[in-house]
Design a protein around this motif. Structure first.
Motif, PDB file in Angstrom:
ATOM      1  N   TRP A   1       0.845  -1.197   0.000  1.00 15.08           N
ATOM      2  CA  TRP A   1       0.000   0.000   0.000  1.00 15.08           C
ATOM      3  C   TRP A   1       0.878   1.244   0.000  1.00 15.08           C
ATOM      4  O   TRP A   1       1.814   1.352   0.783  1.00 15.08           O
ATOM      5  CB  TRP A   1      -0.904   0.013   1.228  1.00 15.08           C
ATOM      6  N   THR A   2       0.579   2.197  -0.875  1.00 10.27           N
ATOM      7  CA  THR A   2       1.281   3.469  -0.903  1.00 10.27           C
ATOM      8  C   THR A   2       0.430   4.511  -0.182  1.00 10.27           C
ATOM      9  O   THR A   2      -0.803   4.453  -0.209  1.00 10.27           O
ATOM     10  CB  THR A   2       1.551   3.936  -2.339  1.00 10.27           C
ATOM     11  N   THR A   3       1.095   5.467   0.455  1.00 12.14           N
ATOM     12  CA  THR A   3       0.355   6.450   1.228  1.00 12.14           C
ATOM     13  C   THR A   3       1.130   7.752   1.327  1.00 12.14           C
ATOM     14  O   THR A   3       2.335   7.800   1.068  1.00 12.14           O
ATOM     15  CB  THR A   3       0.073   5.904   2.649  1.00 12.14           C
ATOM     16  N   ARG A   4       0.458   8.803   1.715  1.00 15.29           N
ATOM     17  CA  ARG A   4       1.109  10.080   1.978  1.00 15.29           C
ATOM     18  C   ARG A   4       1.985   9.957   3.224  1.00 15.29           C
ATOM     19  O   ARG A   4       1.697   9.176   4.123  1.00 15.29           O
ATOM     20  CB  ARG A   4       0.061  11.172   2.176  1.00 15.29           C
TER      21      ARG A   4
ATOM     22  N   ASP B   1       0.419  10.064   6.627  1.00  8.07           N
ATOM     23  CA  ASP B   1      -0.544   9.003   6.941  1.00  8.07           C
ATOM     24  C   ASP B   1       0.123   7.641   7.145  1.00  8.07           C
ATOM     25  O   ASP B   1      -0.568   6.656   7.419  1.00  8.07           O
ATOM     26  CB  ASP B   1      -1.579   8.881   5.819  1.00  8.07           C
ATOM     27  N   GLU B   2       1.458   7.574   7.003  1.00 11.78           N
ATOM     28  CA  GLU B   2       2.130   6.279   7.048  1.00 11.78           C
ATOM     29  C   GLU B   2       1.914   5.557   8.380  1.00 11.78           C
ATOM     30  O   GLU B   2       1.571   4.374   8.420  1.00 11.78           O
ATOM     31  CB  GLU B   2       3.629   6.440   6.790  1.00 11.78           C
ATOM     32  N   ALA B   3       2.115   6.260   9.495  1.00 12.98           N
ATOM     33  CA  ALA B   3       1.996   5.610  10.806  1.00 12.98           C
ATOM     34  C   ALA B   3       0.586   5.084  11.028  1.00 12.98           C
ATOM     35  O   ALA B   3       0.399   3.955  11.509  1.00 12.98           O
ATOM     36  CB  ALA B   3       2.398   6.584  11.907  1.00 12.98           C
ATOM     37  N   ALA B   4      -0.422   5.892  10.689  1.00 16.60           N
ATOM     38  CA  ALA B   4      -1.808   5.461  10.890  1.00 16.60           C
ATOM     39  C   ALA B   4      -2.151   4.262  10.016  1.00 16.60           C
ATOM     40  O   ALA B   4      -2.860   3.339  10.449  1.00 16.60           O
ATOM     41  CB  ALA B   4      -2.760   6.628  10.598  1.00 16.60           C
ATOM     42  N   LEU B   5      -1.644   4.238   8.775  1.00 17.73           N
ATOM     43  CA  LEU B   5      -1.930   3.113   7.891  1.00 17.73           C
ATOM     44  C   LEU B   5      -1.264   1.842   8.397  1.00 17.73           C
ATOM     45  O   LEU B   5      -1.874   0.761   8.403  1.00 17.73           O
ATOM     46  CB  LEU B   5      -1.462   3.434   6.473  1.00 17.73           C
ATOM     47  N   ARG B   6      -0.003   1.953   8.839  1.00 20.09           N
ATOM     48  CA  ARG B   6       0.668   0.781   9.385  1.00 20.09           C
ATOM     49  C   ARG B   6      -0.059   0.259  10.613  1.00 20.09           C
ATOM     50  O   ARG B   6      -0.167  -0.953  10.820  1.00 20.09           O
ATOM     51  CB  ARG B   6       2.125   1.111   9.712  1.00 20.09           C
TER      52      ARG B   6
ATOM     53  N   ARG C   1       5.867   4.965   1.646  1.00 26.40           N
ATOM     54  CA  ARG C   1       5.471   6.352   1.401  1.00 26.40           C
ATOM     55  C   ARG C   1       5.483   6.649  -0.096  1.00 26.40           C
ATOM     56  O   ARG C   1       6.354   6.209  -0.823  1.00 26.40           O
ATOM     57  CB  ARG C   1       6.417   7.305   2.126  1.00 26.40           C
ATOM     58  N   ARG C   2       4.536   7.439  -0.530  1.00 28.39           N
ATOM     59  CA  ARG C   2       4.428   7.774  -1.951  1.00 28.39           C
ATOM     60  C   ARG C   2       5.642   8.558  -2.440  1.00 28.39           C
ATOM     61  O   ARG C   2       6.017   8.479  -3.602  1.00 28.39           O
ATOM     62  CB  ARG C   2       3.145   8.573  -2.177  1.00 28.39           C
ATOM     63  N   THR C   3       6.278   9.314  -1.540  1.00 29.03           N
ATOM     64  CA  THR C   3       7.430  10.127  -1.934  1.00 29.03           C
ATOM     65  C   THR C   3       8.752   9.373  -1.830  1.00 29.03           C
ATOM     66  O   THR C   3       9.799   9.926  -2.169  1.00 29.03           O
ATOM     67  CB  THR C   3       7.515  11.380  -1.042  1.00 29.03           C
ATOM     68  N   ALA C   4       8.735   8.144  -1.350  1.00 24.16           N
ATOM     69  CA  ALA C   4       9.976   7.381  -1.191  1.00 24.16           C
ATOM     70  C   ALA C   4      10.532   6.986  -2.552  1.00 24.16           C
ATOM     71  O   ALA C   4       9.782   6.851  -3.530  1.00 24.16           O
ATOM     72  CB  ALA C   4       9.721   6.138  -0.345  1.00 24.16           C
ATOM     73  N   PRO C   5      11.855   6.797  -2.660  1.00 26.77           N
ATOM     74  CA  PRO C   5      12.431   6.319  -3.920  1.00 26.77           C
ATOM     75  C   PRO C   5      11.775   5.006  -4.341  1.00 26.77           C
ATOM     76  O   PRO C   5      11.354   4.199  -3.500  1.00 26.77           O
ATOM     77  CB  PRO C   5      13.910   6.108  -3.581  1.00 26.77           C
ATOM     78  N   ILE C   6      11.700   4.772  -5.630  1.00 25.07           N
ATOM     79  CA  ILE C   6      10.971   3.609  -6.122  1.00 25.07           C
ATOM     80  C   ILE C   6      11.614   2.295  -5.685  1.00 25.07           C
ATOM     81  O   ILE C   6      10.952   1.268  -5.593  1.00 25.07           O
ATOM     82  CB  ILE C   6      10.834   3.671  -7.668  1.00 25.07           C
TER      83      ILE C   6
END
Length: 283
Positions: free
Chosen positions: A104-107, A110-115, A128-133
């Motif tokens: 799952w990708t997320t902002r 929102d990462e902590a809440a999603l995890r 995270r959506r902004t993390a390197p691919i």
């Protein structure tokens, strides 16, 4: 990574790419369902999972994700948490395919809440959506491994930091980026990987606040540019040789690894199962 004034290493990397010919990757991992509402992001993630050896199909909404996932056989789902209730989607699709893997990708915010919401579910990763691919590809590689450690003595952790490396006894060092660490070894990303069975000296900071450490090991396998070994980028994997490493430096490295692992396990544990007197650190 390469030092810009190191002409020899720059030339070596150019030479390693000379014979590279881009081609459509073979399907070696099965089918992947990519569910993202944004069309540009959906195409990009589809390209990346194809590089990892999957045949991608696509969905734009949560309803389409659930419908396609129920109708067809998939081995992996890569989806945006913006689509809706991620945990409910996992449980619904796994009612028919219990071993289905999810990323799952997320902002970032929102990462902590999603995890937290997905904690306790096996074969589910969050990035995270902004993390390197390569972070996404790392999670894909780990999820599709035959077991949690894939024959290793400890869990691999995603860590990207500068790492100097050279064959043992050689003074000039090349520079790469670590890709992952385990307690007994690490993987170094580079377009000029060392040959298998070569003893290697490494210098890196296993955490930002720690000093540079000197480690020694042996190259156990490598991936050359243009070769596709699952989702692994070009580079080489090192097994550390504890008897050759300086004891203080090896201790710093292992302590840093243990601290990272403890943090990952806290994030993977539902808050309801933690003692009430122990606040959960989500930093």
């Amino acid at each position: 990574a390469v030092v810009r004034t190191d002409a020899t290493m720059i030339q070596r990397r150019i030479a390693s790419l000379k014979g590279f010919r881009a081609k459509r990757p073979d399907v070696t991992q099965g089918r992947a369902l990519v569910a993202i509402s944004d069309s540009r992001e959906r195409r990009l993630l589809g390209r990346y999972v194809r590089w990892a050896g999957f045949d991608p199909c696509f969905a734009e909404t949560l309803e389409e994700l659930l419908a396609r996932g129920s109708e067809r056989h998939f081995d992996l789902v890569v989806a945006s948490a913006d689509l809706g209730d991620a945990r409910s989607a996992v449980e619904t699709l796994r009612s028919e395919r219990p071993d289905l893997a999810f990323v799952w990708t997320t902002r970032d915010e929102d990462e902590a809440a999603l995890r937290e919401s997905l904690a306790g579910l096996p074969r589910v990763a969050v990035t995270r959506r902004t993390a390197p691919i390569d972070h996404l590809l790392f999670h894909v590689n780990e999820l599709m491994a035959a077991s949690g450690t894939d024959g290793r003595d400890s869990r691999r952790l995603l860590v990207d930091t500068l790492c100097a490396y050279r064959p043992s006894g050689i003074r000039p060092a090349a520079v790469g980026l670590t890709y992952n660490l385990s307690r007994g070894g690490l993987y170094v990303r580079t377009l000029a990987p060392l040959p298998v069975d070569v003893e290697v000296w490494l210098e890196l900071r296993p955490a930002r606040a720690l000093p540079w450490t000197h480690l020694r090991g042996v190259v156990r396998w490598r991936a050359l540019p243009g070769s596709r070994r699952g989702a692994t980028p070009p580079g080489f994997g090192v097994e550390l040789l504890p008897e050759l490493c300086p004891a203080r430096d090896l201790g710093i490295y292992r302590d840093a690894y243990d601290a990272r692992l403890a943090r990952e396990r806290r994030l993977d544990t539902p808050a309801s199962s933690l003692p009430t007197s122990q606040p959960r650190d989500l930093r």
